[in-house]
Design a protein around this motif. Structure first.
Motif, PDB file in Angstrom:
ATOM      1  N   LEU A  80       0.831  -1.208   0.000  1.00  0.00           N
ATOM      2  CA  LEU A  80       0.000   0.000   0.000  1.00  0.00           C
ATOM      3  C   LEU A  80       0.866   1.258   0.000  1.00  0.00           C
ATOM      4  CD1 LEU A  80      -2.597  -1.204   2.663  1.00  0.00           C
ATOM      5  CD2 LEU A  80      -2.904  -1.114   0.200  1.00  0.00           C
ATOM      6  N   ARG A  81       1.923   1.220   0.759  1.00  0.00           N
ATOM      7  CA  ARG A  81       2.812   2.393   0.848  1.00  0.00           C
ATOM      8  C   ARG A  81       3.391   2.719  -0.528  1.00  0.00           C
ATOM      9  NH1 ARG A  81       6.842   4.333   4.840  1.00  0.00           N
ATOM     10  NH2 ARG A  81       7.807   6.081   3.749  1.00  0.00           N
ATOM     11  N   CYS A  82       3.781   1.689  -1.246  1.00  0.00           N
ATOM     12  CA  CYS A  82       4.379   1.896  -2.565  1.00  0.00           C
ATOM     13  C   CYS A  82       3.374   2.550  -3.506  1.00  0.00           C
ATOM     14  CB  CYS A  82       4.838   0.552  -3.124  1.00  0.00           C
ATOM     15  SG  CYS A  82       5.444   0.629  -4.808  1.00  0.00           S
ATOM     16  N   LYS A  83       2.195   1.976  -3.563  1.00  0.00           N
ATOM     17  CA  LYS A  83       1.203   2.504  -4.506  1.00  0.00           C
ATOM     18  C   LYS A  83       0.794   3.924  -4.125  1.00  0.00           C
ATOM     19  CE  LYS A  83      -3.163   1.543  -6.756  1.00  0.00           C
ATOM     20  NZ  LYS A  83      -4.523   1.047  -6.549  1.00  0.00           N
ATOM     21  N   LEU A  84       0.582   4.130  -2.833  1.00  0.00           N
ATOM     22  CA  LEU A  84       0.113   5.446  -2.396  1.00  0.00           C
ATOM     23  C   LEU A  84       1.174   6.525  -2.581  1.00  0.00           C
ATOM     24  CD1 LEU A  84      -1.859   4.191   0.699  1.00  0.00           C
ATOM     25  CD2 LEU A  84      -2.829   5.358  -1.302  1.00  0.00           C
ATOM     26  N   ALA A  85       2.446   6.148  -2.478  1.00  0.00           N
ATOM     27  CA  ALA A  85       3.507   7.123  -2.732  1.00  0.00           C
ATOM     28  C   ALA A  85       3.463   7.560  -4.196  1.00  0.00           C
ATOM     29  CB  ALA A  85       4.868   6.534  -2.385  1.00  0.00           C
ATOM     30  N   PHE A  86       3.197   6.639  -5.092  1.00  0.00           N
ATOM     31  CA  PHE A  86       3.085   7.029  -6.496  1.00  0.00           C
ATOM     32  C   PHE A  86       1.885   7.953  -6.706  1.00  0.00           C
ATOM     33  CE2 PHE A  86       6.084   3.571  -7.532  1.00  0.00           C
ATOM     34  CZ  PHE A  86       6.909   4.273  -8.400  1.00  0.00           C
ATOM     35  N   PHE A  87       0.835   7.762  -5.926  1.00  0.00           N
ATOM     36  CA  PHE A  87      -0.291   8.703  -5.996  1.00  0.00           C
ATOM     37  C   PHE A  87       0.139  10.099  -5.547  1.00  0.00           C
ATOM     38  CE2 PHE A  87      -4.302   5.823  -5.539  1.00  0.00           C
ATOM     39  CZ  PHE A  87      -3.879   5.082  -6.617  1.00  0.00           C
ATOM     40  N   GLY A  88       1.047  10.144  -4.603  1.00  0.00           N
ATOM     41  CA  GLY A  88       1.460  11.423  -4.025  1.00  0.00           C
ATOM     42  C   GLY A  88       0.980  11.578  -2.595  1.00  0.00           C
ATOM     43  N   ALA A  89       0.590  10.476  -1.980  1.00  0.00           N
ATOM     44  CA  ALA A  89       0.028  10.531  -0.629  1.00  0.00           C
ATOM     45  C   ALA A  89       1.099  10.849   0.403  1.00  0.00           C
ATOM     46  CB  ALA A  89      -0.617   9.195  -0.291  1.00  0.00           C
ATOM     47  N   THR A  90       0.715  11.620   1.406  1.00  0.00           N
ATOM     48  CA  THR A  90       1.594  11.906   2.537  1.00  0.00           C
ATOM     49  C   THR A  90       0.938  11.408   3.813  1.00  0.00           C
ATOM     50  OG1 THR A  90       0.595  14.080   2.726  1.00  0.00           O
ATOM     51  CG2 THR A  90       2.645  13.927   1.467  1.00  0.00           C
ATOM     52  N   ARG A  91       1.711  11.476   4.904  1.00  0.00           N
ATOM     53  CA  ARG A  91       1.216  11.105   6.244  1.00  0.00           C
ATOM     54  C   ARG A  91       0.642   9.690   6.280  1.00  0.00           C
ATOM     55  NH1 ARG A  91       0.972  16.344   8.593  1.00  0.00           N
ATOM     56  NH2 ARG A  91       2.777  17.270   7.569  1.00  0.00           N
ATOM     57  N   PHE A  92       1.350   8.778   5.656  1.00  0.00           N
ATOM     58  CA  PHE A  92       0.976   7.366   5.644  1.00  0.00           C
ATOM     59  C   PHE A  92       0.838   6.891   7.087  1.00  0.00           C
ATOM     60  CE2 PHE A  92       2.188   2.881   5.413  1.00  0.00           C
ATOM     61  CZ  PHE A  92       1.457   2.434   4.329  1.00  0.00           C
ATOM     62  N   ASP A  93      -0.354   6.451   7.473  1.00  0.00           N
ATOM     63  CA  ASP A  93      -0.621   6.157   8.881  1.00  0.00           C
ATOM     64  C   ASP A  93      -1.369   4.840   9.026  1.00  0.00           C
ATOM     65  OD1 ASP A  93      -1.134   6.192  11.570  1.00  0.00           O
ATOM     66  OD2 ASP A  93      -2.616   7.810  11.477  1.00  0.00           O
ATOM     67  N   PRO A  94      -0.643   3.728   9.134  1.00  0.00           N
ATOM     68  CA  PRO A  94      -1.313   2.430   9.278  1.00  0.00           C
ATOM     69  C   PRO A  94      -2.059   2.349  10.605  1.00  0.00           C
ATOM     70  CG  PRO A  94       1.040   2.177   8.812  1.00  0.00           C
ATOM     71  CD  PRO A  94       0.810   3.615   9.158  1.00  0.00           C
ATOM     72  N   ARG A  95      -3.262   1.820  10.543  1.00  0.00           N
ATOM     73  CA  ARG A  95      -4.036   1.602  11.770  1.00  0.00           C
ATOM     74  C   ARG A  95      -4.016   0.130  12.166  1.00  0.00           C
ATOM     75  NH1 ARG A  95      -6.839   6.314  13.296  1.00  0.00           N
ATOM     76  NH2 ARG A  95      -5.700   7.966  12.265  1.00  0.00           N
ATOM     77  N   SER A  96      -3.633  -0.718  11.247  1.00  0.00           N
ATOM     78  CA  SER A  96      -3.320  -2.116  11.532  1.00  0.00           C
ATOM     79  C   SER A  96      -2.378  -2.479  10.393  1.00  0.00           C
ATOM     80  CB  SER A  96      -4.581  -2.989  11.521  1.00  0.00           C
ATOM     81  OG  SER A  96      -4.966  -3.288  10.194  1.00  0.00           O
ATOM     82  N   ASP A  97      -2.026  -3.754  10.247  1.00  0.00           N
ATOM     83  CA  ASP A  97      -1.163  -4.050   9.104  1.00  0.00           C
ATOM     84  C   ASP A  97      -1.978  -4.151   7.821  1.00  0.00           C
ATOM     85  OD1 ASP A  97      -2.380  -6.439   9.514  1.00  0.00           O
ATOM     86  OD2 ASP A  97      -0.564  -7.653   9.300  1.00  0.00           O
ATOM     87  N   ARG A  98      -3.275  -3.854   7.873  1.00  0.00           N
ATOM     88  CA  ARG A  98      -4.119  -4.031   6.693  1.00  0.00           C
ATOM     89  C   ARG A  98      -4.983  -2.835   6.309  1.00  0.00           C
ATOM     90  NH1 ARG A  98      -5.376 -10.322   7.477  1.00  0.00           N
ATOM     91  NH2 ARG A  98      -3.276 -10.723   8.216  1.00  0.00           N
TER      92      ARG A  98
END
Lengths: 559, 235
Positions: A519-537
């Motif tokens: 998820l982190r990889c894909k969302l970084a390509f989107f341009g997402a910031t403040r990646f904040d996992p609430r569980s591992d899923r």
């Protein structure tokens, strides 16, 4: 991949990272947004082409219920976000797919909707998955308020005061989307219908435009409600505070298999980013302007890391790595780095490889691209993919060639003992309940017989085993006649032969695999910031935080 | 199976009253639906994926792709092809159009494949399903391939296809001997026709959806944990 923009710098080839270094979960799970990220690309294009923005309809009542239309007009076409604002009781507010009502629902319309279009959309968009849209729509989405912040902002503005900046910083958005569907979902236009439009040819541009206009809607809504509540006393959210707000997004495992199911696309994203890094590393000199821009970006990254919080243990450790690494990087830039020396960017990169944790290494990548827009922005044109071209299998390929490809590209997968429960502990499946991809525990949960074929490593090993007693000259078409169960892997391997970044080179069914890395990889390509996992899923992110608003696009500086 | 509007259990496209009858589905919806339905009906993942692709191709060509696929999925006794020069036979049984089509495209540029000499596909069931694969084979060998069924002749690369009387044998469901001919000197376009929408009856949609549901896993207490927010979302 054919992309002319890749051609002008052959000298960069010597600086490219190998796919074996890049394509592991441990590294792609540290991805940071860059200037090639899809939302940055959207903003740059709209700014360069002097797009115009207006709000042809605002029909929202004092309770915040009604509809609005936001229009983005480019040189050839225009697009409208149609927003429906609803009254939602707290007990119905859920970010999960099982929700049936939201604070606001949206569709991105191709052109300007008529009254009839709006009537049709009003009957369907609020229903989301249970409604139907048409080829005139490019996306379907919904958002919920961040209640605490939303109410605080309305209350303060109604009283003629600005909201508490610390609270804005903590949450970072007034609303968060919980799904943004595009590409033919629920009757929307297929990707193929819009892929040839220059403004939408890059990945996820319609979805990004929808979210960016949604951001403006959220601010307009708090201003409107404050005015309705406070009357003459009320004020509007000032532009400095407004900038600090993005649009939140709550997302689950649903998008993780995307990277596995779209190998050509993944390759092109990665290749463009890696080529960008190689170009910067290949620069013989660093200009004063580029050094200053790098230092500005580094300072912003340090601030961002300070304000980036998470309660998830894995992410807490990563944030610690990031902050420590950026601090060390800042020291090195001042005390160790010699920007006047030959190949200064490569020297900085090489130092980072030896001295920084993965989190900070990947952050350094993003920072090094930042001052080099002229050098790398054209690569954003190379990040789409005509996947249909690679769907057909070359049946004439001899078995021996297929074996060579498997050994060359899937060496990481071939020696794994998949009979060891730890190496096949998980299985991906589609849940009957929500039709979304989920991850199950093979040895303690029912359903493994319905496993999705996302176990690429295991498939590669099985294919090589099955090919071992086949004649080397046999065309693979002959093998597939009697072994159709290997068809997916044969195609993937043929794709991989020409697309080195097509595969994540880790076992996606192993016990220690972390879906959040995908998820982190894909969302970084989107341009997402403040990646904040609430569980591992599942996790939350922020989009467009710090970006200009439509009324600021001219003169806002290059996004 | 009919579901209620706002049924919270459905994140994917599913037959809903808003749909209308017949319904218009995007090509990607058709592809995904038929892919899952073919897998649900017991086909290998690889062939299921080809089935989804073929259904979308047929729909884009103006043919009832999902209906054609559904009719094929309901068959239980179709034979795999035996590729050979000039003639593919199956010793008396009807040939499976999907497996034959896939093999046909895989064998493009091979001696047993289409285009070398006129190739007869004997006793082919649901012959329309072969058309996307003939188009793909034509693209691979860079030549035009024509399909002859009785008196009818079809060029699968010509864009939109329609059921004219002379083509009815090619586009029907009755098994036929079908001949693939090469026409040299003309390079074909890529096999995917221009994208647009496909039409499906609600009945067919429901039937395909029921098959597609067979690949899903029913919920368990364990599967629900961790799949989303455990607390409320009123923060």
């Amino acid at each position: 991949m054919s992309c002319n923009a890749l051609d002008p710098m052959p000298q960069a080839a010597a600086f490219r990272r190998d796919a074996d270094e890049v394509m592991h979960l441990s590294r792609i799970g540290c991805s940071h947004p860059t200037r090639l990220s899809f939302l940055r690309r959207l903003l740059r294009r709209m700014q360069a082409e002097s797009w115009c923005f207006d709000r042809p309809l605002w029909d929202i009542d004092a309770r915040g219920v009604g509809r609005a239309v936001y229009r983005a007009s480019g040189p050839v076409r225009s697009y409208c976000l149609v927003a429906f604002a609803h009254e939602l009781p707290p007990e119905a507010r859920s970010d999960r797919v099982i929700a049936t009502a939201w604070d606001a629902t949206f569709a991105l319309f191709d052109g300007t909707p008529t009254a009839d279009d709006l009537t049709r959309l009003a009957a369907n968009v609020p229903l989301q998955e249970a409604g139907r849209i048409s080829p005139r729509e490019l996306s379907l989405s919904r958002a919920n308020r961040s209640v605490r912040l939303f109410d605080h902002v309305v209350e303060r503005l109604a009283a003629g005061q600005q909201p508490d900046p610390a609270m804005l910083r903590d949450t970072g958005y007034l609303m968060r989307t919980t799904a943004v569907y595009g590409s033919g979902k629920f009757g929307a236009a297929d990707r193929g219908m819009i892929a040839n439009r220059p403004e939408l040819s890059a990945p996820f541009q319609a979805e990004m435009l929808s979210v960016w206009l949604t951001r403006t809607f959220t601010v307009d809504l708090v201003n409107h409600l404050a005015a309705a509540r406070g009357g003459a006393r009320a004020t509007r959210l000032n532009s400095t505070l407004r900038r600090t707000l993005g649009v939140g997004n709550s997302t689950g495992l649903g998008m993780a298999p995307f990277l596995v199911r779209h190998p050509v696309l993944l390759n092109n994203w990665m290749l463009a980013r890696e080529e960008a890094l190689a170009r910067v590393r290949a620069q013989a000199r660093a200009t004063e302007t580029s050094i200053a821009a790098f230092e500005t970006a580094l300072a912003a990254a340090i601030d961002n890391a300070d304000e980036w919080h998470s309660t998830h243990p894995v992410q807490i450790a990563k944030l610690r790595d990031l902050r420590d690494g950026l601090a060390r990087l800042a020291d090195h830039v001042v005390q160790g780095w010699v920007p006047q020396a030959p190949l200064p960017w490569n020297a900085l990169w090489t130092w980072g490889q030896a001295n920084l944790p993965l989190e900070a290494q990947e952050a350094l990548l993003a920072l090094m691209l930042e001052p080099h827009g002229d050098l790398v922005d054209g690569l954003a044109d190379c990040m789409d993919a005509d996947e249909n071209r690679f769907f057909s299998i070359d049946g004439a390929m001899p078995v021996a060639t297929m074996r060579d490809i498997l050994v060359a590209r899937y060496g990481w997968a071939l020696d794994v003992d998949y009979d060891d429960p730890a190496n096949s502990a998980r299985f991906w499946y589609i849940s009957e309940e929500k039709l979304e991809p989920r991850l199950g525990e093979r040895f303690s949960e029912p359903g493994a017989e319905r496993e999705l074929p996302l176990d690429v490593g295991r498939q590669a090993a099985a294919l090589l085993r099955a090919l071992s007693d086949q004649p080397g000259a046999l065309p693979i078409a002959g093998f597939l006649l009697t072994h159709p169960e290997h068809r997916l892997m044969v195609r993937r391997a043929q794709i991989s032969a020409g697309h080195p970044f097509a595969d994540i080179r880790d076992n996606l069914i192993s016990a220690n695999m972390l879906p959040m890395d995908l998820l982190r990889c894909k969302l970084a390509f989107f341009g997402a910031t403040r990646f904040d996992p609430r569980s591992d899923r599942w996790l939350r992110i922020n989009l467009f935080q710090g970006a200009p608003y439509p009324d600021e696009m001219q003169g806002a500086g290059t996004p | 199976m009919m579901i209620k509007p706002n049924d919270p259990t459905r994140a994917g496209s599913a037959p809903v009253p808003q749909t209308g009858n017949p319904a218009h589905l995007s090509l990607s919806e058709i592809q995904a639906l038929c892919f899952k339905a073919a897998r649900g009906a017991g086909h290998d993942w690889g062939h299921a994926e080809e089935a989804g692709w073929a259904a979308a191709w047929l729909a884009a060509a103006g043919l009832p792709g999902p209906a054609l696929l559904l009719a094929w999925l309901r068959e239980t006794d179709l034979a795999a092809p035996l590729p050979a020069r000039d003639r593919w036979t199956t010793s008396g049984r009807r040939q499976c159009p999907l497996r034959t089509g896939v093999a046909l495209a895989d064998h493009a540029a091979l001696p047993e494949g289409p285009g070398v000499t006129p190739l007869v596909l004997e006793n082919l069931a649901h012959p329309a399903i072969i058309l996307p694969f003939v188009a793909r084979a034509a693209h691979r060998i860079g030549s035009r391939l024509l399909v002859r069924c009785g008196a009818g002749m079809i060029d699968p690369c010509s864009g939109r296809l329609s059921r004219t009387p002379s083509d009815s044998a090619c586009l029907g469901t009755a098994p036929i001997d079908l001949i693939i001919l090469r026409e040299d000197g003309i390079t074909t376009n890529p096999p995917t026709p221009a994208p647009h929408y496909g039409v499906i009856s609600l009945l067919h949609w429901q039937a395909l959806d029921a098959l597609a549901l067979r690949i899903t896993v029913p919920p368990s207490a364990q599967s629900r944990t961790g799949a989303g927010a455990e607390g409320g979302d009123n923060d």
